[in-house]
Scaffold this active site. Structure first.
Site, mmCIF file in Angstrom:
data_model
loop_
_atom_site.group_PDB
_atom_site.id
_atom_site.type_symbol
_atom_site.label_atom_id
_atom_site.label_comp_id
_atom_site.label_asym_id
_atom_site.label_seq_id
_atom_site.Cartn_x
_atom_site.Cartn_y
_atom_site.Cartn_z
ATOM 1 N N LYS A 193 0.837 -1.216 0.000
ATOM 2 C CA LYS A 193 0.000 0.000 0.000
ATOM 3 C C LYS A 193 0.870 1.264 0.000
ATOM 4 C CE LYS A 193 -2.212 -0.927 3.864
ATOM 5 N NZ LYS A 193 -1.537 -2.164 4.277
ATOM 6 N N ARG A 236 -9.388 0.975 8.908
ATOM 7 C CA ARG A 236 -8.957 -0.380 9.263
ATOM 8 C C ARG A 236 -10.025 -1.118 10.069
ATOM 9 N NH1 ARG A 236 -3.070 0.675 9.079
ATOM 10 N NH2 ARG A 236 -1.904 -1.204 9.451
ATOM 11 N N ARG A 262 11.920 -5.963 5.174
ATOM 12 C CA ARG A 262 11.737 -4.530 4.922
ATOM 13 C C ARG A 262 12.691 -3.691 5.783
ATOM 14 N NH1 ARG A 262 5.627 -2.269 4.934
ATOM 15 N NH2 ARG A 262 5.721 -2.430 7.187
ATOM 16 N N ARG A 286 11.530 -1.501 11.166
ATOM 17 C CA ARG A 286 10.451 -0.996 12.008
ATOM 18 C C ARG A 286 10.278 -1.925 13.203
ATOM 19 N NH1 ARG A 286 5.229 0.375 8.336
ATOM 20 N NH2 ARG A 286 4.243 -0.596 10.132
ATOM 21 N N ARG A 330 -0.081 -8.680 13.527
ATOM 22 C CA ARG A 330 -0.680 -7.671 12.645
ATOM 23 C C ARG A 330 -1.526 -8.329 11.559
ATOM 24 N NH1 ARG A 330 4.382 -4.956 10.660
ATOM 25 N NH2 ARG A 330 3.069 -3.524 9.515
HETATM 26 P P1 AMP Z 1 0.963 0.803 9.056
HETATM 27 O O1 AMP Z 1 2.183 1.619 8.809
HETATM 28 O O2 AMP Z 1 -0.213 1.216 8.241
HETATM 29 O O3 AMP Z 1 1.248 -0.683 8.959
HETATM 30 O O4 AMP Z 1 0.548 1.084 10.591
HETATM 31 C C1 AMP Z 1 1.412 0.792 11.662
HETATM 32 C C2 AMP Z 1 0.642 0.689 12.960
HETATM 33 O O5 AMP Z 1 0.012 1.962 13.240
HETATM 34 C C3 AMP Z 1 -0.504 -0.312 12.973
HETATM 35 O O6 AMP Z 1 -0.077 -1.637 13.257
HETATM 36 C C4 AMP Z 1 -1.384 0.266 14.084
HETATM 37 O O7 AMP Z 1 -0.849 0.010 15.369
HETATM 38 C C5 AMP Z 1 -1.272 1.760 13.835
HETATM 39 N N1 AMP Z 1 -2.291 2.220 12.861
HETATM 40 C C6 AMP Z 1 -2.079 2.733 11.613
HETATM 41 N N2 AMP Z 1 -3.237 3.032 11.000
HETATM 42 C C7 AMP Z 1 -4.217 2.699 11.878
HETATM 43 C C8 AMP Z 1 -5.640 2.750 11.830
HETATM 44 N N3 AMP Z 1 -6.302 3.190 10.739
HETATM 45 N N4 AMP Z 1 -6.328 2.319 12.923
HETATM 46 C C9 AMP Z 1 -5.693 1.881 14.026
HETATM 47 N N5 AMP Z 1 -4.355 1.779 14.141
HETATM 48 C C10 AMP Z 1 -3.619 2.197 13.070
#
Ligand code: AMP
Length: 216
Positions: free
Chosen positions: A13, A88, A127, A160, A171
């Site tokens: 994404k 999400r 990554r 990360r 996740r």
């Molecule tokens: P991402 O970079 O999109 O994988 O997001 C990393 C982490 O940020 C996720 O595992 C969640 O802990 C938090 N996070 C990001 N976007 C959301 C969302 N829309 N709702 C809840 N937690 C989020």
């Protein structure tokens, strides 16, 4: 153009959102990036979100909905945006729908990126990101020229905190339980377009542009 990129962690994404941003001149709105920036800056939001993120769990709906409400009101979003990592949950999708209805700015499309689960674990585990400029690498498919260092700026490459194997599995489970139902939710609203997220980054980007009618 207002587009949601939907898909599990590791589906690409962020990568595809960055490309769309370059091509269409509209911003990528990533709640994950916004939260990581808050963690790095040590703000109250960042301090609150860090433990949840490190566990691979979701930050509360009210927090991310507030972030999005503020972000989408910024002038650079007036011509459209690419949502990456939001919504999400069903509650986030509902809140977004209400927000956009009030603004009179409907979604253009929801692109669902599909990738096999084993491939996701491989992608996320390899990554790496430059701690200085944010450039993205992968130990197997896009390694840096010098191990551990960014080709662009020489900064150190970091993993990360939530890209470690145990957290990755968590996740993916959270995605299956809370986010995957949004595929049916948006299909029911006639907005869903499925994109084969396997293979080459350029080929996937071409598929996305075709679906959005943004070729050439
Ligand atoms: P991402 O970079 O999109 O994988 O997001 C990393 C982490 O940020 C996720 O595992 C969640 O802990 C938090 N996070 C990001 N976007 C959301 C969302 N829309 N709702 C809840 N937690 C989020």
């Amino acid at each position: 153009m207002r587009v949601i990129l939907l898909g599990p962690p590791g589906a690409g994404k962020g990568t595809q959102a960055q490309r769309l941003t370059q091509k269409l001149g509209i911003p990528q709105v990533s709640t994950g990036d916004i939260l990581r920036a808050a963690v790095a800056a040590g703000t109250p939001l960042g301090r609150e979100a860090k433990a949840t993120m490190d566990q691979g769990a979701l930050v509360p709906d009210s927090v991310v909905i507030g972030i999005i409400r503020e972000r989408l009101a910024a002038p650079d979003c007036a011509r459209g945006y690419i949502l990456d990592g939001f919504p999400r949950t069903a509650a986030q999708a509902e809140a977004l729908g209400e927000m956009l209805q009030a603004l009179g700015t409907p979604l253009t499309a929801v692109l669902s990126l599909t990738v096999d689960p084993e491939e996701l674990v491989r992608r996320l585990g390899g990554r790496r990101t430059c701690g200085s400029c944010g450039a993205a690498y992968h130990l197997e498919t896009a390694p840096p020229r010098r191990a551990g260092l960014c080709d662009r700026c020489g900064g150190g490459l970091l993993q990360r905190d939530d890209d470690r194997e145990e957290t990755i599995r968590k996740r993916l489970a959270v995605y299956r339980e809370q986010t995957a139902p949004l595929v049916a939710y948006y299909r029911g609203r006639g907005l869903l377009r499925e994109v084969d997220g396997r293979g080459d980054i350029d080929a996937i980007f071409t598929r996305i542009c075709r679906l959005l009618g943004a070729e050439g």
